[in-house]
Design a protein around this motif. Structure first.
Motif, PDB file in Angstrom:
ATOM      1  N   ASP A   3       0.818  -1.223   0.000  1.00 49.54           N
ATOM      2  CA  ASP A   3       0.000   0.000   0.000  1.00 49.54           C
ATOM      3  C   ASP A   3       0.847   1.265   0.000  1.00 49.54           C
ATOM      4  N   GLU A   4       2.142   1.119  -0.081  1.00 45.71           N
ATOM      5  CA  GLU A   4       3.028   2.277  -0.247  1.00 45.71           C
ATOM      6  C   GLU A   4       3.421   2.465  -1.716  1.00 45.71           C
ATOM      7  N   ILE A   5       2.914   1.585  -2.567  1.00 52.92           N
ATOM      8  CA  ILE A   5       3.258   1.592  -3.994  1.00 52.92           C
ATOM      9  C   ILE A   5       2.095   2.164  -4.788  1.00 52.92           C
ATOM     10  N   PHE A   6       2.358   3.169  -5.609  1.00 50.32           N
ATOM     11  CA  PHE A   6       1.344   3.806  -6.433  1.00 50.32           C
ATOM     12  C   PHE A   6       1.706   3.567  -7.902  1.00 50.32           C
ATOM     13  N   VAL A   7       0.928   2.717  -8.555  1.00 52.14           N
ATOM     14  CA  VAL A   7       1.190   2.382  -9.952  1.00 52.14           C
ATOM     15  C   VAL A   7       0.721   3.539 -10.828  1.00 52.14           C
ATOM     16  N   SER A   8       1.528   3.891 -11.836  1.00 54.91           N
ATOM     17  CA  SER A   8       1.209   5.024 -12.697  1.00 54.91           C
ATOM     18  C   SER A   8       1.556   4.690 -14.135  1.00 54.91           C
ATOM     19  N   ASP A   9       1.329   5.653 -15.020  1.00 52.03           N
ATOM     20  CA  ASP A   9       1.598   5.430 -16.441  1.00 52.03           C
ATOM     21  C   ASP A   9       2.961   5.953 -16.866  1.00 52.03           C
ATOM     22  N   GLY A  10       3.803   6.389 -15.929  1.00 50.37           N
ATOM     23  CA  GLY A  10       5.144   6.793 -16.329  1.00 50.37           C
ATOM     24  C   GLY A  10       5.855   7.589 -15.254  1.00 50.37           C
ATOM     25  N   SER A  11       7.159   7.417 -15.177  1.00 55.32           N
ATOM     26  CA  SER A  11       7.945   8.178 -14.205  1.00 55.32           C
ATOM     27  C   SER A  11       7.995   9.655 -14.552  1.00 55.32           C
ATOM     28  N   LYS A  12       7.966   9.955 -15.867  1.00 50.61           N
ATOM     29  CA  LYS A  12       7.955  11.361 -16.270  1.00 50.61           C
ATOM     30  C   LYS A  12       6.729  12.057 -15.680  1.00 50.61           C
ATOM     31  N   CYS A  13       5.588  11.383 -15.720  1.00 53.32           N
ATOM     32  CA  CYS A  13       4.362  11.935 -15.137  1.00 53.32           C
ATOM     33  C   CYS A  13       4.531  12.074 -13.626  1.00 53.32           C
TER      34      CYS A  13
ATOM     35  N   PRO B  41      25.009  17.670 -14.791  1.00 53.35           N
ATOM     36  CA  PRO B  41      23.860  17.567 -15.696  1.00 53.35           C
ATOM     37  C   PRO B  41      22.682  16.820 -15.078  1.00 53.35           C
ATOM     38  N   VAL B  42      21.506  17.028 -15.706  1.00 52.26           N
ATOM     39  CA  VAL B  42      20.273  16.569 -15.089  1.00 52.26           C
ATOM     40  C   VAL B  42      19.244  16.224 -16.166  1.00 52.26           C
ATOM     41  N   TYR B  43      18.378  15.245 -15.819  1.00 51.46           N
ATOM     42  CA  TYR B  43      17.207  14.938 -16.651  1.00 51.46           C
ATOM     43  C   TYR B  43      16.332  16.197 -16.676  1.00 51.46           C
ATOM     44  N   PRO B  44      16.115  16.799 -17.855  1.00 49.09           N
ATOM     45  CA  PRO B  44      15.510  18.143 -17.907  1.00 49.09           C
ATOM     46  C   PRO B  44      14.133  18.255 -17.260  1.00 49.09           C
ATOM     47  N   VAL B  45      13.399  17.161 -17.151  1.00 44.38           N
ATOM     48  CA  VAL B  45      12.041  17.238 -16.591  1.00 44.38           C
ATOM     49  C   VAL B  45      12.061  17.686 -15.125  1.00 44.38           C
ATOM     50  N   TYR B  46      13.096  17.299 -14.363  1.00 49.54           N
ATOM     51  CA  TYR B  46      13.166  17.754 -12.965  1.00 49.54           C
ATOM     52  C   TYR B  46      13.160  19.279 -12.913  1.00 49.54           C
ATOM     53  N   VAL B  47      13.912  19.870 -13.792  1.00 49.31           N
ATOM     54  CA  VAL B  47      14.050  21.327 -13.793  1.00 49.31           C
ATOM     55  C   VAL B  47      12.797  21.984 -14.363  1.00 49.31           C
ATOM     56  N   ASP B  48      12.371  21.532 -15.533  1.00 53.31           N
ATOM     57  CA  ASP B  48      11.265  22.211 -16.215  1.00 53.31           C
ATOM     58  C   ASP B  48       9.983  22.206 -15.384  1.00 53.31           C
ATOM     59  N   THR B  49       9.723  21.114 -14.679  1.00 50.44           N
ATOM     60  CA  THR B  49       8.492  21.062 -13.892  1.00 50.44           C
ATOM     61  C   THR B  49       8.553  22.025 -12.703  1.00 50.44           C
TER      62      THR B  49
ATOM     63  N   GLY C 151      -8.011  17.902 -14.353  1.00 52.56           N
ATOM     64  CA  GLY C 151      -7.145  18.422 -13.307  1.00 52.56           C
ATOM     65  C   GLY C 151      -5.891  19.065 -13.869  1.00 52.56           C
ATOM     66  N   ASN C 152      -5.272  18.412 -14.833  1.00 51.57           N
ATOM     67  CA  ASN C 152      -3.995  18.892 -15.364  1.00 51.57           C
ATOM     68  C   ASN C 152      -4.131  20.214 -16.103  1.00 51.57           C
ATOM     69  N   LEU C 153      -5.285  20.440 -16.713  1.00 46.74           N
ATOM     70  CA  LEU C 153      -5.476  21.690 -17.454  1.00 46.74           C
ATOM     71  C   LEU C 153      -5.269  22.915 -16.568  1.00 46.74           C
ATOM     72  N   LEU C 154      -5.547  22.779 -15.289  1.00 47.10           N
ATOM     73  CA  LEU C 154      -5.390  23.938 -14.402  1.00 47.10           C
ATOM     74  C   LEU C 154      -3.946  24.418 -14.343  1.00 47.10           C
TER      75      LEU C 154
ATOM     76  N   ARG D  13       2.920  21.577 -21.523  1.00 55.14           N
ATOM     77  CA  ARG D  13       2.531  20.802 -20.336  1.00 55.14           C
ATOM     78  C   ARG D  13       2.451  19.305 -20.667  1.00 55.14           C
ATOM     79  N   HIS D  14       1.761  19.017 -21.765  1.00 52.43           N
ATOM     80  CA  HIS D  14       1.487  17.627 -22.138  1.00 52.43           C
ATOM     81  C   HIS D  14       2.786  16.893 -22.509  1.00 52.43           C
ATOM     82  N   THR D  15       3.705  17.572 -23.170  1.00 60.01           N
ATOM     83  CA  THR D  15       4.938  16.896 -23.586  1.00 60.01           C
ATOM     84  C   THR D  15       5.964  16.825 -22.450  1.00 60.01           C
ATOM     85  N   THR D  16       5.858  17.711 -21.457  1.00 56.98           N
ATOM     86  CA  THR D  16       6.816  17.709 -20.356  1.00 56.98           C
ATOM     87  C   THR D  16       6.388  16.784 -19.227  1.00 56.98           C
ATOM     88  N   LYS D  17       5.095  16.689 -18.961  1.00 52.31           N
ATOM     89  CA  LYS D  17       4.626  15.962 -17.783  1.00 52.31           C
ATOM     90  C   LYS D  17       3.808  14.723 -18.145  1.00 52.31           C
ATOM     91  N   PHE D  18       3.868  14.308 -19.396  1.00 51.40           N
ATOM     92  CA  PHE D  18       3.109  13.137 -19.840  1.00 51.40           C
ATOM     93  C   PHE D  18       3.912  12.493 -20.953  1.00 51.40           C
TER      94      PHE D  18
END
Lengths: 414, 414
Positions: free
Chosen positions: A100-110, A130-138, B113-116, B286-291
């Protein structure tokens, strides 16, 4: 008129991969006879293991019969998958993680972007460079930074440089930080973290009250048996770390889409007035309100990764890519180039030869060997003078790439 | 210690469905012989159409062969699906939507939710009441409200009451708003919007600079030919509206997961200093960075919904559920109860008989008829005194439910 989130305007244009595509297209047009080999993007090339294919066929068939059809599933994932993950990825390695500590999702990027929802904007964020750009952009999108400076760094983030000088293991932050992104095996450098390295980060987080976001998307590539695969192999990490995992790079799910995030019950944040709040409760609320679960078919495929056949077939895939990595590394080393990574990760990280910049070397490799890689400067200021090559390709292409590298003129090869 | 997003603490506990589950479980324990029929949650019950099952089998097989394997796909969705959507869902109805304005996702709940993310917190938000709770909760999480008041309403949102008195068609807002959530056919009331109703909203948005988030998840249930299925059947909507669609309730994808959002190039927001910015560019980022795109297998299944066989099979599914709705409606009407919806939507919305509150009626139906529905007050203050029944069930259960309703004592039935 409606107001937009102006933080989006601070983002640099999606510079790296579009620019690569532009240069490759221009070269291909000028040299239509060139057979270009792409070692740039980190996407798998081999088909899905048959155990997974069979499990998904079975699940598709179930969805076509009334007696076995499934509608909405639990947002956090089916128990059959969460239990398999807890058992095989954690308990089998002595790490204490409950289903119950595991949350299944559709991607690590998400997940890596969505996790920011549960944290206050006031938190100070540290990333490796250097860094995976998603950490920064989000974080830019969320509003934690100003506009980028001339080096492409965003004021408001704490960058921890990882270069050959520090063996790609940055020092602990010298200023206060609250959220720390770590990725091991590292994208892009291929560096790994020993148990001691992880323990040092966990101790730091315990002492300062920081939370670690630990991205272990490439853990399956670890070859050396003494290296930890999960941060929870450091027991106290259960108090300070969230771990992200993916089926993309082990089971080949980049086009199938399944990942998971571990949020232990024992990780807490606080309110401004000092109340302690379990992050598990916040993430549960986020995940159940703004997400509706992963496709049943995909979850059945992911669960098959943990069967004896699935494990054996995934092991063969990893061996295949890691043999590619070894062939590339040996070829580059023979040229006298400085090569890092590629031993416990599917990425090789080169010091560009002859003092070339990352983009100069990109052009050089494209023109002389018709090979495409990724300029290190695209991953951050500290990546300048480095270059990433990926081991995700056919054996034939890897051998051909090594052959072409060996033909490069000697003056550049030193 | 890391700071949490304290807006989450303003959320009411996930009250509605857990409370339903609690009461049903308590009743079942006290009456183990009772065969409870659940008409509460809006989840489909019939298996996937065979055209879709076949397409997904085919896609699974492709993923198991090297020549046809697919890794990362376009984050916005494959062209084969976006083109089918544009053609069949929009152009065939005279609505001008281009494939590159369609963003394929894994669910409307996620999209809404994500649109916000792309909008400033300063925007004023209007929702209908009763309302799909996700519209409200995601705005609370983002920080647009205070804590809930005693009626469960959040200060900071503009609630537009939809009750029998106004035929479930609220007046235009009397105060300034920037984002307006509309859902037609409506969940939970089953109300529909005529072309004139939609045109009135579009005009309002054009005049005030507001953006409409139009949720058309139930459009496939529209039976009356003069009713619009898309807000883009009002041509000027291209300047003011984002539309959300889903494969959940037409193709039965609640457990398969596929949806899409339309963001026309011609919808703009503004910065604080008045610069106009296309929302399409922001949502693309948003869609290409977080999905990372929807499973290839699922996209092939969704595309099969547009084949002649797929359309015919989905039509049969809709007919099945709408016959359920008619049977329920007729049964309830025979009791003399006030029944709304159920003509162009899979939901029936009852005025509770005898002046019972929504929860009193819930208990009454559970105890006397062993039927479970959803108290209207769970959807908002204006839902008090109403009750939702879903047509998603087997024919046998629907007929049995109607039979049990007919046996209710006469004093309550009036």
């Amino acid at each position: 008129m409606v107001y937009i989130n102006e933080n989006y305007l601070k983002l640099k244009a999606g510079y790296l991969f579009p620019e690569i595509a532009r240069r490759v297209a221009a070269f291909a047009e000028a040299h239509p006879e060139a057979r270009i080999i792409r070692l740039g993007i980190g996407d798998v090339t081999e088909p899905l293991p048959s155990a997974i294919v069979e499990a998904m066929h079975q699940a598709v068939a179930e969805m076509g019969r009334r007696e076995t059809f499934r509608g909405y599933g639990p947002e956090q994932g089916y128990a059959f998958l969460r239990e398999a993950i807890a058992e095989h990825d954690f308990r089998a390695r002595g790490a204490d993680v409950a289903p119950d500590e595991i949350f299944v999702s559709d991607g690590s990027k998400c997940d890596v972007g969505n996790l920011l929802d549960i944290f206050d904007l006031a938190n100070r964020v540290a990333v490796l460079d250097p860094v995976y750009p998603v950490y920064v952009d989000t974080n830019v999108m969320a509003g934690r930074t100003g506009p980028a400076d001339n080096d492409g760094r965003y004021p408001g983030l704490v960058y921890l440089s990882a270069t050959a000088e520090n063996d790609f293991q940055p020092d602990l932050p010298s200023e206060p930080v609250d959220l720390i992104y770590l990725c091991y095996p590292n994208n892009p450098t291929g560096a790994v973290a020993s148990r001691e390295t992880l323990a040092r980060w966990v101790d730091f987080a315990l002492q300062t009250g920081a939370v670690i976001l630990f991205d272990a998307a490439y853990e399956a590539y670890i070859q050396e048996p003494h290296l930890p695969h999960s941060i929870y192999e450091i027991p106290q990490a259960r108090q300070v770390a969230i771990e992200l995992r993916s089926f993309s790079k082990n089971a080949g799910f980049t086009g199938v889409r399944c990942a998971y995030t571990v949020v232990p019950h024992s990780v807490f944040g606080r309110t401004r007035d000092g109340q302690r709040v379990p992050l598990h409760a916040l993430w549960t609320r986020r995940h159940t309100t703004k997400f509706n679960g992963v496709s049943y078919i995909v979850q059945r495929g992911a669960a098959a990764a943990y069967t004896p056949e699935g494990k054996q077939q995934i092991g063969a895939l990893i061996d295949f890519y890691m043999t590619n990595a070894r062939l590339l590394r040996e070829g580059l080393t023979r040229l006298g180039w400085q090569v890092y990574g590629g031993r416990n990760a599917p990425y090789l990280w080169l010091k560009t030869p002859g003092g070339m910049s990352s983009w100069q070397f990109f052009d050089y490799l494209l023109e002389r060997a018709h090979l495409v890689g990724t300029p290190g400067s695209g991953f951050g200021a500290a990546g300048e003078g480095y270059f990433r090559l990926s081991a995700f390709n056919s054996r034939e292409n890897i051998l051909e790439a090594v052959e072409r590298l060996a033909q490069l003129p000697a003056e550049t090869a030193r």
